[in-house]
Write a protein that holds these residues in place. Sequence first.
Motif, PDB file in Angstrom:
ATOM      1  N   LYS A  13       5.066   7.419   6.586  1.00  0.00           N
ATOM      2  CA  LYS A  13       4.723   6.483   5.523  1.00  0.00           C
ATOM      3  C   LYS A  13       5.235   7.021   4.202  1.00  0.00           C
ATOM      4  CE  LYS A  13       2.913   3.145   3.148  1.00  0.00           C
ATOM      5  NZ  LYS A  13       3.540   1.806   3.185  1.00  0.00           N
ATOM      6  N   ALA A  20       4.163  10.411   2.314  1.00  0.00           N
ATOM      7  CA  ALA A  20       2.737  10.656   2.530  1.00  0.00           C
ATOM      8  C   ALA A  20       2.451  11.100   3.957  1.00  0.00           C
ATOM      9  CB  ALA A  20       1.936   9.399   2.206  1.00  0.00           C
ATOM     10  N   GLY A  43      -2.972  13.647   3.555  1.00  0.00           N
ATOM     11  CA  GLY A  43      -2.560  12.389   4.164  1.00  0.00           C
ATOM     12  C   GLY A  43      -3.542  11.846   5.180  1.00  0.00           C
ATOM     13  N   THR A  45      -6.567  10.168   4.908  1.00  0.00           N
ATOM     14  CA  THR A  45      -6.993   8.782   4.702  1.00  0.00           C
ATOM     15  C   THR A  45      -5.811   7.822   4.822  1.00  0.00           C
ATOM     16  OG1 THR A  45      -8.855   9.438   3.298  1.00  0.00           O
ATOM     17  CG2 THR A  45      -8.062   7.182   3.053  1.00  0.00           C
ATOM     18  N   THR A  46      -4.640   8.245   4.373  1.00  0.00           N
ATOM     19  CA  THR A  46      -3.437   7.416   4.536  1.00  0.00           C
ATOM     20  C   THR A  46      -3.186   7.138   6.013  1.00  0.00           C
ATOM     21  OG1 THR A  46      -2.430   8.275   2.516  1.00  0.00           O
ATOM     22  CG2 THR A  46      -0.943   7.294   4.131  1.00  0.00           C
ATOM     23  N   ASN A  49      -5.548   4.516   7.153  1.00  0.00           N
ATOM     24  CA  ASN A  49      -5.134   3.227   6.585  1.00  0.00           C
ATOM     25  C   ASN A  49      -3.946   2.634   7.327  1.00  0.00           C
ATOM     26  OD1 ASN A  49      -7.083   3.016   4.557  1.00  0.00           O
ATOM     27  ND2 ASN A  49      -5.865   4.200   3.098  1.00  0.00           N
ATOM     28  N   LEU A  55      -2.420  -0.213   5.399  1.00  0.00           N
ATOM     29  CA  LEU A  55      -1.080   0.102   4.910  1.00  0.00           C
ATOM     30  C   LEU A  55      -0.098  -0.117   6.055  1.00  0.00           C
ATOM     31  CD1 LEU A  55      -1.701   3.472   2.996  1.00  0.00           C
ATOM     32  CD2 LEU A  55      -1.253   1.240   1.955  1.00  0.00           C
ATOM     33  N   ARG A  57       3.018   1.058   8.166  1.00  0.00           N
ATOM     34  CA  ARG A  57       3.789   2.284   8.411  1.00  0.00           C
ATOM     35  C   ARG A  57       5.256   2.042   8.082  1.00  0.00           C
ATOM     36  NH1 ARG A  57       6.538  -0.575  11.131  1.00  0.00           N
ATOM     37  NH2 ARG A  57       6.651  -0.922  13.355  1.00  0.00           N
ATOM     38  N   GLY A 216       1.263  15.824   4.775  1.00  0.00           N
ATOM     39  CA  GLY A 216       1.663  14.668   5.566  1.00  0.00           C
ATOM     40  C   GLY A 216       2.251  14.969   6.920  1.00  0.00           C
TER      41      GLY A 216
END
Length: 252
Positions: A13, A20, A43, A45-46, A49, A55, A57, A216
């Motif tokens: 991402k 991230a 990274g 929580t990313t 998501n 979010l 990818r 990440g």
Amino acid sequence: MIEPILRLDGVSKQFGGLAALTDVSFSLNEGEVVGLIGPNGAGKTTLVNVVTGNLRRSSGRILFKSEDVGLQKPYQAARRGLARTFQIVQPFPAMTVLENVTAGALFGAGAGSLGDARDMAMQSLEFVGLDALADRPAANLALAARKRLELAKSLAMNPKVLMLDEVNAGLNSSEIDGALALIRKIAERGVTVLIIEHLMKVVLSLSKRLLVLHHGQLIADGPSAEIVADERVIEAYLGAKFAARLKELNHG
């Protein structure tokens, strides 16, 4: 061979020029409780998501029950059984506790009617111990109760995989013990749990396996006892100098 319930293959991402997540790959088996750890900004929580459609990818594949779900929207993820809690708990403040959870059951689980959704919501509130507060405005709840409300909303979606993002943040020792007992009860239902947590004693008490993100990238994946002794993990958390000093002491 049994297929994992959730698998990530080379998931990345980017936000503009910022990476991230970079080429993250791992799988979760049905009924497993796995800890996801890493320093602030790693990274974590990313990743949640991206898995739940909040979010999109940038590359890679996300497979849920062998189906590629990389383009799903959040409500589609919820209805498939991919549920999550949020690090910052934000209930609908003007709605009651029961109404908050009913909304989760109605729109997340796709309950057939409002009555069915309310029944599912009440069962979830009883499970987390908030049924006595069902008619109270959510805005009036203390932090520990808000965390339980967040869990109840997720459970009302009838999850197959539940991703818990810092559910113990801000809680005292007795509140954490209560949260741990709840998470164990959820796992006993056969729900696959991915728990993001900074408190190592919490992660180690729940998870036999750990994933470690750093900048990440997934730098470790394995049994908890081995991961916490991994030099790369120690360095990621405590810095290169401390890791080198610890190595000297262990081999001195």
